[in-house]
Design an enzyme around this catalytic site. Sequence first.
Site, PDB file in Angstrom:
ATOM      1  N   ASN A   9      84.039   3.169 111.233  1.00 21.31           N
ATOM      2  CA  ASN A   9      82.974   2.746 110.315  1.00 21.31           C
ATOM      3  C   ASN A   9      83.646   2.121 109.088  1.00 21.31           C
ATOM      4  OD1 ASN A   9      80.871   2.489 108.531  1.00 21.31           O
ATOM      5  ND2 ASN A   9      80.452   4.685 108.337  1.00 21.31           N
ATOM      6  N   TRP A  10      83.632   0.811 109.043  1.00 17.96           N
ATOM      7  CA  TRP A  10      84.320   0.109 107.937  1.00 17.96           C
ATOM      8  C   TRP A  10      83.577   0.266 106.615  1.00 17.96           C
ATOM      9  CZ3 TRP A  10      85.958  -5.480 109.824  1.00 17.96           C
ATOM     10  CH2 TRP A  10      86.773  -5.363 110.962  1.00 17.96           C
ATOM     11  N   LYS A  11      82.334   0.700 106.667  1.00 14.90           N
ATOM     12  CA  LYS A  11      81.475   0.744 105.469  1.00 14.90           C
ATOM     13  C   LYS A  11      81.460  -0.655 104.829  1.00 14.90           C
ATOM     14  CE  LYS A  11      82.334   5.626 105.298  1.00 14.90           C
ATOM     15  NZ  LYS A  11      82.466   6.870 104.551  1.00 14.90           N
ATOM     16  N   HIS A  14      73.677   8.033 108.502  1.00 13.73           N
ATOM     17  CA  HIS A  14      74.911   8.340 107.765  1.00 13.73           C
ATOM     18  C   HIS A  14      74.559   8.972 106.413  1.00 13.73           C
ATOM     19  CE1 HIS A  14      78.734   7.941 105.717  1.00 13.73           C
ATOM     20  NE2 HIS A  14      79.278   7.831 106.904  1.00 13.73           N
ATOM     21  N   GLU A  47      75.677   8.538 103.578  1.00 15.08           N
ATOM     22  CA  GLU A  47      75.553   7.579 102.469  1.00 15.08           C
ATOM     23  C   GLU A  47      74.169   6.929 102.467  1.00 15.08           C
ATOM     24  OE1 GLU A  47      79.178   5.486 103.384  1.00 15.08           O
ATOM     25  OE2 GLU A  47      80.273   7.316 102.897  1.00 15.08           O
ATOM     26  N   GLU A  52      79.223  14.965 110.664  1.00 12.25           N
ATOM     27  CA  GLU A  52      80.038  14.577 109.512  1.00 12.25           C
ATOM     28  C   GLU A  52      79.687  15.473 108.322  1.00 12.25           C
ATOM     29  OE1 GLU A  52      81.525  10.247 109.962  1.00 12.25           O
ATOM     30  OE2 GLU A  52      79.626  10.178 108.928  1.00 12.25           O
ATOM     31  N   GLY A  77      85.520  11.035 102.937  1.00 12.62           N
ATOM     32  CA  GLY A  77      86.218  10.292 101.891  1.00 12.62           C
ATOM     33  C   GLY A  77      86.881  11.184 100.849  1.00 12.62           C
ATOM     34  N   SER A 124      87.396  12.400 106.896  1.00 12.11           N
ATOM     35  CA  SER A 124      88.835  12.421 106.597  1.00 12.11           C
ATOM     36  C   SER A 124      89.720  12.609 107.832  1.00 12.11           C
ATOM     37  CB  SER A 124      89.152  13.482 105.541  1.00 12.11           C
ATOM     38  OG  SER A 124      88.484  13.168 104.320  1.00 12.11           O
ATOM     39  N   GLY A 149      86.290   6.658 108.896  1.00  9.73           N
ATOM     40  CA  GLY A 149      86.001   5.769 107.769  1.00  9.73           C
ATOM     41  C   GLY A 149      87.282   5.099 107.294  1.00  9.73           C
ATOM     42  N   GLY A 150      87.865   5.620 106.214  1.00 11.43           N
ATOM     43  CA  GLY A 150      89.024   5.000 105.572  1.00 11.43           C
ATOM     44  C   GLY A 150      90.149   4.607 106.519  1.00 11.43           C
TER      45      GLY A 150
HETATM   46  P1  13P Z   1      86.311   9.009 105.964  1.00 13.43           P
HETATM   47  O1  13P Z   1      87.036   8.995 107.285  1.00 13.43           O
HETATM   48  O2  13P Z   1      86.770   7.947 105.028  1.00 13.43           O
HETATM   49  O3  13P Z   1      86.284  10.382 105.380  1.00 13.43           O
HETATM   50  O4  13P Z   1      84.776   8.630 106.284  1.00 13.43           O
HETATM   51  C1  13P Z   1      84.101   9.269 107.293  1.00 13.43           C
HETATM   52  C2  13P Z   1      82.824   8.588 107.524  1.00 13.43           C
HETATM   53  O5  13P Z   1      81.935   8.609 106.692  1.00 13.43           O
HETATM   54  C3  13P Z   1      82.655   7.849 108.792  1.00 13.43           C
HETATM   55  O6  13P Z   1      81.323   7.488 108.985  1.00 13.43           O
END
Ligand code: 13P
Length: 253
Positions: A10-12, A96, A98, A169, A175, A215, A236-237
Amino acid sequence: MKRIRMVAGNWKMNMTYEMGRDLVMQVRDGLAPSEVKVVFCPPYIHLKPTSISLHDVLNLHVGAQNCHESEKGAFTGEISASMLKSVGCEYVILGHSERREIYKESHKLIGEKVKAVLANGMKPIFCFGEKLDSREAKKQNDVVKKQLKESLFDVIEKEDIANVVLAYEPVWAIGTGKTASPKQAQEMHEFIRSLVAKKYGKEAANLTTILYGGSVKPANAKELFGQPDVDGGLIGGASLKANDFVEITKAFF
Ligand code: 13P
């Protein structure tokens, strides 16, 4: 039938057009052929070029990060499920944290989006998970149960559960660099699978892919993915760094 194992990135809201194009190429060229499905979930502008780059590459797929619940109409700035389908999307991340937090998406709205994605022949990657205060109050199971019931179990029939990927999640791990321990992840995933079994039967539950997100990095992926009910990760990251993402896809072996 075997349960599908998957790593989704997930590149966000990251990566310009050029950066994204390079990242997809680097990951594509770095991956070893395997049974693990790899899904790229970049921002909308990258969907078509990514699906062209991955066309016909076995086990590599494209997903979006959101969609509107309606088919079409006067919704300035929005994207519908059928539009996503038309550019080669096979998956759509929904629910998600967010989107729940920042955009105040309700259980009901997320359920409508789930229906729209399934109706267009794509698969929702349905995200859910508790916040830190719920975990500290030992209420994580109640939170997750409600999220699953209101946006999924009350919305879809048995034949559709095979087309849904679940992604647990915990919000406190997203994050933050703070990962759920393999034991915490396994306990929750086992609980989630038991809820799916109760609603749709044991066989369906055994085939449901349940990802862990929060993470995940090369250093912890192996232990997490080694748990019997953890079928992969939503990253994510670390999905923004080609080497890290490729390493994570190898963590099953
Ligand atoms: P991180 O891997 O950056 O913690 O993000 C997880 C995430 O929200 C994937 O959707």
